[in-house]
Design a protein around this motif. Structure first.
Motif, PDB file in Angstrom:
ATOM      1  N   GLU A  12      10.296   2.490 -16.911  1.00 56.63           N
ATOM      2  CA  GLU A  12      11.687   2.450 -17.356  1.00 56.63           C
ATOM      3  C   GLU A  12      12.613   1.880 -16.282  1.00 56.63           C
ATOM      4  OE1 GLU A  12      12.596   6.393 -18.680  1.00 56.63           O
ATOM      5  OE2 GLU A  12      11.866   6.011 -20.724  1.00 56.63           O
ATOM      6  N   LEU A  13      12.191   1.949 -15.030  1.00 58.68           N
ATOM      7  CA  LEU A  13      12.981   1.365 -13.948  1.00 58.68           C
ATOM      8  C   LEU A  13      12.917  -0.162 -13.962  1.00 58.68           C
ATOM      9  CD1 LEU A  13      12.002   3.764 -11.031  1.00 58.68           C
ATOM     10  CD2 LEU A  13      14.299   3.471 -11.965  1.00 58.68           C
ATOM     11  N   GLY A  14      11.957  -0.695 -14.687  1.00 59.03           N
ATOM     12  CA  GLY A  14      11.825  -2.144 -14.765  1.00 59.03           C
ATOM     13  C   GLY A  14      10.493  -2.678 -14.304  1.00 59.03           C
ATOM     14  N   ALA A  15       9.580  -1.798 -13.882  1.00 57.45           N
ATOM     15  CA  ALA A  15       8.255  -2.262 -13.476  1.00 57.45           C
ATOM     16  C   ALA A  15       7.496  -2.784 -14.689  1.00 57.45           C
ATOM     17  CB  ALA A  15       7.469  -1.125 -12.829  1.00 57.45           C
ATOM     18  N   ASP A  16       6.622  -3.755 -14.457  1.00 57.34           N
ATOM     19  CA  ASP A  16       5.820  -4.323 -15.535  1.00 57.34           C
ATOM     20  C   ASP A  16       4.464  -3.638 -15.662  1.00 57.34           C
ATOM     21  OD1 ASP A  16       7.461  -6.913 -16.267  1.00 57.34           O
ATOM     22  OD2 ASP A  16       7.397  -6.821 -14.081  1.00 57.34           O
ATOM     23  N   ASP A  17       4.041  -2.981 -14.612  1.00 56.26           N
ATOM     24  CA  ASP A  17       2.754  -2.285 -14.626  1.00 56.26           C
ATOM     25  C   ASP A  17       2.809  -1.167 -13.601  1.00 56.26           C
ATOM     26  OD1 ASP A  17       0.175  -1.623 -15.259  1.00 56.26           O
ATOM     27  OD2 ASP A  17      -0.724  -3.506 -14.605  1.00 56.26           O
ATOM     28  N   TYR A  18       1.835  -0.272 -13.643  1.00 55.37           N
ATOM     29  CA  TYR A  18       1.859   0.938 -12.827  1.00 55.37           C
ATOM     30  C   TYR A  18       0.427   1.311 -12.507  1.00 55.37           C
ATOM     31  CZ  TYR A  18       3.718   5.572 -11.480  1.00 55.37           C
ATOM     32  OH  TYR A  18       4.103   6.693 -10.798  1.00 55.37           O
ATOM     33  N   LEU A  19       0.122   1.516 -11.230  1.00 52.05           N
ATOM     34  CA  LEU A  19      -1.230   1.873 -10.819  1.00 52.05           C
ATOM     35  C   LEU A  19      -1.167   3.031  -9.833  1.00 52.05           C
ATOM     36  CD1 LEU A  19      -4.215   1.051 -11.111  1.00 52.05           C
ATOM     37  CD2 LEU A  19      -3.899  -0.496  -9.174  1.00 52.05           C
ATOM     38  N   ALA A  20      -1.868   4.108 -10.164  1.00 60.08           N
ATOM     39  CA  ALA A  20      -1.844   5.299  -9.318  1.00 60.08           C
ATOM     40  C   ALA A  20      -2.858   5.179  -8.181  1.00 60.08           C
ATOM     41  CB  ALA A  20      -2.146   6.533 -10.164  1.00 60.08           C
ATOM     42  N   LYS A  21      -2.494   5.732  -7.034  1.00 62.37           N
ATOM     43  CA  LYS A  21      -3.423   5.832  -5.906  1.00 62.37           C
ATOM     44  C   LYS A  21      -4.264   7.094  -6.060  1.00 62.37           C
ATOM     45  CE  LYS A  21       0.051   3.939  -2.690  1.00 62.37           C
ATOM     46  NZ  LYS A  21       0.857   4.286  -1.491  1.00 62.37           N
ATOM     47  N   PRO A  22      -5.509   7.078  -5.601  1.00 61.17           N
ATOM     48  CA  PRO A  22      -6.268   5.910  -5.115  1.00 61.17           C
ATOM     49  C   PRO A  22      -6.670   5.011  -6.282  1.00 61.17           C
ATOM     50  CG  PRO A  22      -7.688   7.821  -5.209  1.00 61.17           C
ATOM     51  CD  PRO A  22      -6.310   8.316  -5.574  1.00 61.17           C
ATOM     52  N   ILE A  80      -4.607  -4.435   1.601  1.00 62.86           N
ATOM     53  CA  ILE A  80      -4.323  -5.042   0.294  1.00 62.86           C
ATOM     54  C   ILE A  80      -4.037  -6.533   0.466  1.00 62.86           C
ATOM     55  CG2 ILE A  80      -2.690  -5.117  -1.625  1.00 62.86           C
ATOM     56  CD1 ILE A  80      -2.332  -2.083  -1.289  1.00 62.86           C
ATOM     57  N   ALA A  81      -3.206  -6.857   1.458  1.00 57.56           N
ATOM     58  CA  ALA A  81      -2.846  -8.255   1.688  1.00 57.56           C
ATOM     59  C   ALA A  81      -4.081  -9.090   2.020  1.00 57.56           C
ATOM     60  CB  ALA A  81      -1.820  -8.352   2.808  1.00 57.56           C
ATOM     61  N   THR A  82      -4.941  -8.569   2.878  1.00 52.27           N
ATOM     62  CA  THR A  82      -6.157  -9.293   3.260  1.00 52.27           C
ATOM     63  C   THR A  82      -7.050  -9.517   2.045  1.00 52.27           C
ATOM     64  OG1 THR A  82      -6.114  -8.408   5.508  1.00 52.27           O
ATOM     65  CG2 THR A  82      -8.227  -9.223   4.688  1.00 52.27           C
ATOM     66  N   VAL A  99      -9.053   1.340  -7.588  1.00 54.92           N
ATOM     67  CA  VAL A  99     -10.150   0.407  -7.314  1.00 54.92           C
ATOM     68  C   VAL A  99      -9.523  -0.961  -7.060  1.00 54.92           C
ATOM     69  CG1 VAL A  99     -12.223  -0.704  -8.234  1.00 54.92           C
ATOM     70  CG2 VAL A  99     -11.736   1.708  -8.757  1.00 54.92           C
ATOM     71  N   PHE A 100      -9.856  -1.569  -5.924  1.00 56.51           N
ATOM     72  CA  PHE A 100      -9.171  -2.798  -5.529  1.00 56.51           C
ATOM     73  C   PHE A 100      -9.291  -3.905  -6.569  1.00 56.51           C
ATOM     74  CE2 PHE A 100      -9.049  -6.953  -3.410  1.00 56.51           C
ATOM     75  CZ  PHE A 100      -7.737  -6.911  -2.958  1.00 56.51           C
ATOM     76  N   MET A 101     -10.459  -4.080  -7.168  1.00 61.26           N
ATOM     77  CA  MET A 101     -10.625  -5.160  -8.133  1.00 61.26           C
ATOM     78  C   MET A 101      -9.788  -4.933  -9.381  1.00 61.26           C
ATOM     79  SD  MET A 101     -12.177  -7.406  -6.573  1.00 61.26           S
ATOM     80  CE  MET A 101     -12.099  -8.547  -7.952  1.00 61.26           C
ATOM     81  N   GLU A 102      -9.449  -3.691  -9.675  1.00 57.72           N
ATOM     82  CA  GLU A 102      -8.525  -3.441 -10.778  1.00 57.72           C
ATOM     83  C   GLU A 102      -7.135  -3.940 -10.409  1.00 57.72           C
ATOM     84  OE1 GLU A 102      -6.636   0.109 -13.599  1.00 57.72           O
ATOM     85  OE2 GLU A 102      -8.086   0.630 -12.031  1.00 57.72           O
ATOM     86  N   LEU A 103      -6.729  -3.692  -9.155  1.00 60.87           N
ATOM     87  CA  LEU A 103      -5.436  -4.209  -8.696  1.00 60.87           C
ATOM     88  C   LEU A 103      -5.425  -5.733  -8.779  1.00 60.87           C
ATOM     89  CD1 LEU A 103      -2.660  -3.932  -7.353  1.00 60.87           C
ATOM     90  CD2 LEU A 103      -3.829  -3.928  -5.135  1.00 60.87           C
ATOM     91  N   VAL A 104      -6.502  -6.387  -8.338  1.00 63.47           N
ATOM     92  CA  VAL A 104      -6.581  -7.847  -8.410  1.00 63.47           C
ATOM     93  C   VAL A 104      -6.405  -8.326  -9.845  1.00 63.47           C
ATOM     94  CG1 VAL A 104      -8.116  -9.841  -8.119  1.00 63.47           C
ATOM     95  CG2 VAL A 104      -8.017  -8.066  -6.356  1.00 63.47           C
ATOM     96  N   ALA A 105      -7.106  -7.690 -10.779  1.00 70.28           N
ATOM     97  CA  ALA A 105      -7.027  -8.090 -12.179  1.00 70.28           C
ATOM     98  C   ALA A 105      -5.611  -7.918 -12.724  1.00 70.28           C
ATOM     99  CB  ALA A 105      -8.014  -7.281 -13.015  1.00 70.28           C
TER     100      ALA A 105
END
Length: 217
Positions: free
Chosen positions: A92-102, A16-18, A104-110
């Motif tokens: 509710e814990l305070g996250a601004d967004d939530y993405l389930a695994k697995p 992810i970092a790369t 698509v990387f470009m969705e994470l980027v967006a």
């Protein structure tokens, strides 16, 4: 944009970092919740990509503490649990967004880019100053209509200068936003990048060096 990836699966975290670095983001990595809290204590991240199921300090507790500290960092939670109840709980814990695994990387980027825009003061999607037009979404720069091809670091530095809207940006701030924690603070990489950026932007010069302070566009 400065991003922290918090993920205990090291292969996934490093991947992810790369990938985010290839998108011209400055990325640090923490492999457990305790390390994440330590890094956020002295670095202001625009976005934190946070796994929920972390060792040492659970991801949920990391989110709670960041919210309690009134952190300005935006949080996107990553988890293998993707049903509606889990998403609601994470938000509710305070996250601004939530993405389930697995995912698509470009969705994470967006999503990271979208949260990054929310972590900063509202600005036009396309930045314009001194005849320069910078489009972060398309990763395109033009000056007086002519396209300029920049490296990722040159693009990131120019974006920070343009977002400052005429204010001076220090070398420390440029290192913080365009590079990551592994950069040597005494390096001349900012000066070298500024030299090549000025050359590519052409005449008349638009980047001013403010001695002992930083740079201004």
């Amino acid at each position: 944009m400065r991003v922290l990836v918090v993920e205990d699966e090291r292969v996934l975290a490093d991947a992810i970092a790369t990938g985010l670095r290839r998108e011209a983001m400055a990325v640090d990595v923490a492999y457990d919740g305790a390390a994440a809290l330590e890094k956020t204590a002295y670095i202001d991240y625009d976005v934190i990509v946070l796994d929920r199921d972390l060792p040492k300090v659970h991801g949920d507790e990391v989110a709670r503490r960041l919210v309690a500290q009134r952190s300005a960092s935006r949080i996107i939670m990553l988890t293998a649990a993707g049903d509606v109840d889990d998403k609601v709980e994470g938000l509710e814990l305070g996250a601004d967004d939530y993405l389930a695994k697995p995912f698509v990387f470009m969705e994470l980027v967006a999503r990271v880019r979208a949260l990054g825009r929310r972590s900063a003061p509202p600005l036009p999607p396309v930045l314009e100053r001194a005849g320069i037009r910078l489009d972060p979404g398309r990763r395109q720069v033009t000056r007086d209509g002519a396209e300029i091809h920049l490296t990722k670091k040159e693009f990131a530095v120019l974006e920070e200068l343009m977002r400052a809207e005429g204010a001076v940006v220090s070398q420390e701030d440029l290192l913080d936003k365009a590079w990551d924690e592994n950069i040597d603070p005494f390096t001349n990489v900012v000066r070298v990048t500024m030299m090549t950026l000025r050359k590519k932007l052409g005449d008349p010069p638009v980047i001013e060096t403010v001695p002992g302070v930083g740079y201004r566009l």
